[in-house]
Write a protein that holds these residues in place. Sequence first.
Motif, PDB file in Angstrom:
ATOM      1  N   LEU A   5     -40.616  17.136   9.083  1.00 31.60           N
ATOM      2  CA  LEU A   5     -40.397  15.692   9.045  1.00 31.60           C
ATOM      3  C   LEU A   5     -39.468  15.408   7.872  1.00 31.60           C
ATOM      4  CD1 LEU A   5     -41.036  12.797   9.987  1.00 31.60           C
ATOM      5  CD2 LEU A   5     -42.943  12.809   8.350  1.00 31.60           C
ATOM      6  N   ILE A   6     -38.273  14.925   8.176  1.00 33.25           N
ATOM      7  CA  ILE A   6     -37.290  14.596   7.149  1.00 33.25           C
ATOM      8  C   ILE A   6     -37.313  13.098   6.905  1.00 33.25           C
ATOM      9  CG2 ILE A   6     -34.833  14.597   6.558  1.00 33.25           C
ATOM     10  CD1 ILE A   6     -34.570  17.108   8.324  1.00 33.25           C
ATOM     11  N   VAL A   7     -37.451  12.708   5.655  1.00 38.74           N
ATOM     12  CA  VAL A   7     -37.459  11.294   5.281  1.00 38.74           C
ATOM     13  C   VAL A   7     -36.172  10.994   4.523  1.00 38.74           C
ATOM     14  CG1 VAL A   7     -38.720   9.431   4.147  1.00 38.74           C
ATOM     15  CG2 VAL A   7     -39.979  11.386   5.096  1.00 38.74           C
ATOM     16  N   TRP A  50     -47.219  19.207   9.633  1.00 40.23           N
ATOM     17  CA  TRP A  50     -45.766  19.252   9.449  1.00 40.23           C
ATOM     18  C   TRP A  50     -45.422  19.358   7.973  1.00 40.23           C
ATOM     19  CZ3 TRP A  50     -47.884  14.849  12.005  1.00 40.23           C
ATOM     20  CH2 TRP A  50     -48.131  13.755  11.171  1.00 40.23           C
ATOM     21  N   ARG A  51     -44.198  19.744   7.721  1.00 37.78           N
ATOM     22  CA  ARG A  51     -43.662  19.842   6.359  1.00 37.78           C
ATOM     23  C   ARG A  51     -42.738  18.655   6.125  1.00 37.78           C
ATOM     24  NH1 ARG A  51     -38.700  23.248   4.604  1.00 37.78           N
ATOM     25  NH2 ARG A  51     -38.902  23.346   2.339  1.00 37.78           N
ATOM     26  N   ILE A  52     -42.936  17.953   5.009  1.00 36.61           N
ATOM     27  CA  ILE A  52     -42.087  16.822   4.658  1.00 36.61           C
ATOM     28  C   ILE A  52     -40.943  17.299   3.771  1.00 36.61           C
ATOM     29  CG2 ILE A  52     -41.952  14.615   3.428  1.00 36.61           C
ATOM     30  CD1 ILE A  52     -44.830  14.080   4.214  1.00 36.61           C
ATOM     31  N   VAL A  53     -39.729  16.894   4.124  1.00 32.49           N
ATOM     32  CA  VAL A  53     -38.526  17.175   3.337  1.00 32.49           C
ATOM     33  C   VAL A  53     -37.835  15.840   3.072  1.00 32.49           C
ATOM     34  CG1 VAL A  53     -36.260  18.288   3.329  1.00 32.49           C
ATOM     35  CG2 VAL A  53     -38.230  19.471   4.319  1.00 32.49           C
ATOM     36  N   GLY A  96     -37.665  25.111  14.954  1.00 32.31           N
ATOM     37  CA  GLY A  96     -38.799  24.349  15.455  1.00 32.31           C
ATOM     38  C   GLY A  96     -38.482  22.872  15.522  1.00 32.31           C
ATOM     39  N   PRO A  97     -39.459  22.065  15.946  1.00 36.87           N
ATOM     40  CA  PRO A  97     -39.223  20.633  16.088  1.00 36.87           C
ATOM     41  C   PRO A  97     -38.920  19.979  14.744  1.00 36.87           C
ATOM     42  CG  PRO A  97     -41.253  21.301  17.209  1.00 36.87           C
ATOM     43  CD  PRO A  97     -40.813  22.456  16.372  1.00 36.87           C
ATOM     44  N   VAL A  98     -37.987  19.019  14.760  1.00 38.25           N
ATOM     45  CA  VAL A  98     -37.643  18.292  13.541  1.00 38.25           C
ATOM     46  C   VAL A  98     -37.464  16.818  13.890  1.00 38.25           C
ATOM     47  CG1 VAL A  98     -35.195  18.912  13.820  1.00 38.25           C
ATOM     48  CG2 VAL A  98     -36.018  18.080  11.618  1.00 38.25           C
ATOM     49  N   CYS A  99     -38.047  15.953  13.078  1.00 37.89           N
ATOM     50  CA  CYS A  99     -37.896  14.507  13.223  1.00 37.89           C
ATOM     51  C   CYS A  99     -37.357  13.935  11.919  1.00 37.89           C
ATOM     52  CB  CYS A  99     -39.231  13.837  13.544  1.00 37.89           C
ATOM     53  SG  CYS A  99     -39.874  14.194  15.194  1.00 37.89           S
ATOM     54  N   VAL A 100     -36.565  12.882  12.049  1.00 40.33           N
ATOM     55  CA  VAL A 100     -36.022  12.174  10.897  1.00 40.33           C
ATOM     56  C   VAL A 100     -36.470  10.730  10.969  1.00 40.33           C
ATOM     57  CG1 VAL A 100     -33.924  11.378   9.745  1.00 40.33           C
ATOM     58  CG2 VAL A 100     -33.991  13.656  10.735  1.00 40.33           C
ATOM     59  N   ILE A 101     -36.894  10.195   9.827  1.00 35.23           N
ATOM     60  CA  ILE A 101     -37.274   8.787   9.754  1.00 35.23           C
ATOM     61  C   ILE A 101     -36.608   8.144   8.541  1.00 35.23           C
ATOM     62  CG2 ILE A 101     -39.509   9.112  10.889  1.00 35.23           C
ATOM     63  CD1 ILE A 101     -40.816   8.906   8.084  1.00 35.23           C
TER      64      ILE A 101
END
Length: 199
Positions: A5-7, A50-53, A96-101
């Motif tokens: 999970l990219i913030v 998930w891992r937060i970046v 793997g799956p990656v989401c950006v918010i």
Amino acid sequence: MQRTLIVMVKEPRPGRVKTRLARDIGSVAAAWWFRHQCARLLRRLRDPRWRIVLAVSPDRDGMASRCWPDDLTRLPQGSGDLGARMARAMRSAAPGPVCVIGADIPGITRAAIWRAFRALGKAGVVFGPAEDGGYWLVGVRNARRFPQGLFRDVRWSTEHALSDTEASVAGHRVARIDVLADVDRATDLDRGTRRFEAA
């Protein structure tokens, strides 16, 4: 399989963040709101699934900033429009799956993030639509197989951002999750707070 999970965050300095909100409440108050909103969001979204970046801006100041938790990995957003910066961050993630918010959506919850990652079990791309025609989340099934054309010809900061981005991945299976509201005006602050407290 690593979920990431990219913030997207900006150094919360007056005049550099939430400029539309600043026109209503002042640049110092807008920067204060953004800093505390980010802190609350990062605390709320910590989850072993998930891992937060953090994708930080501006690059040098963001990498050295004391505003963000020391234990979270940071990467510089770099140059280009929003699509270029999000694509760069997503491609840097582990396979793997990656989401950006974005960090300015008070209503984001762990449950919503989990729905996005689950949607990527069947879809190639997932969006969390915003009420204004944009989106608060975008994700892809695998950071190492990034969809060609994603973010091409998107009219950013308009009511067409979501439809343009979906058009850029025509041919891929697309899923949508929760519709949320971002904070751009003082009236959004009141509405967002009421919605979050009611949730």
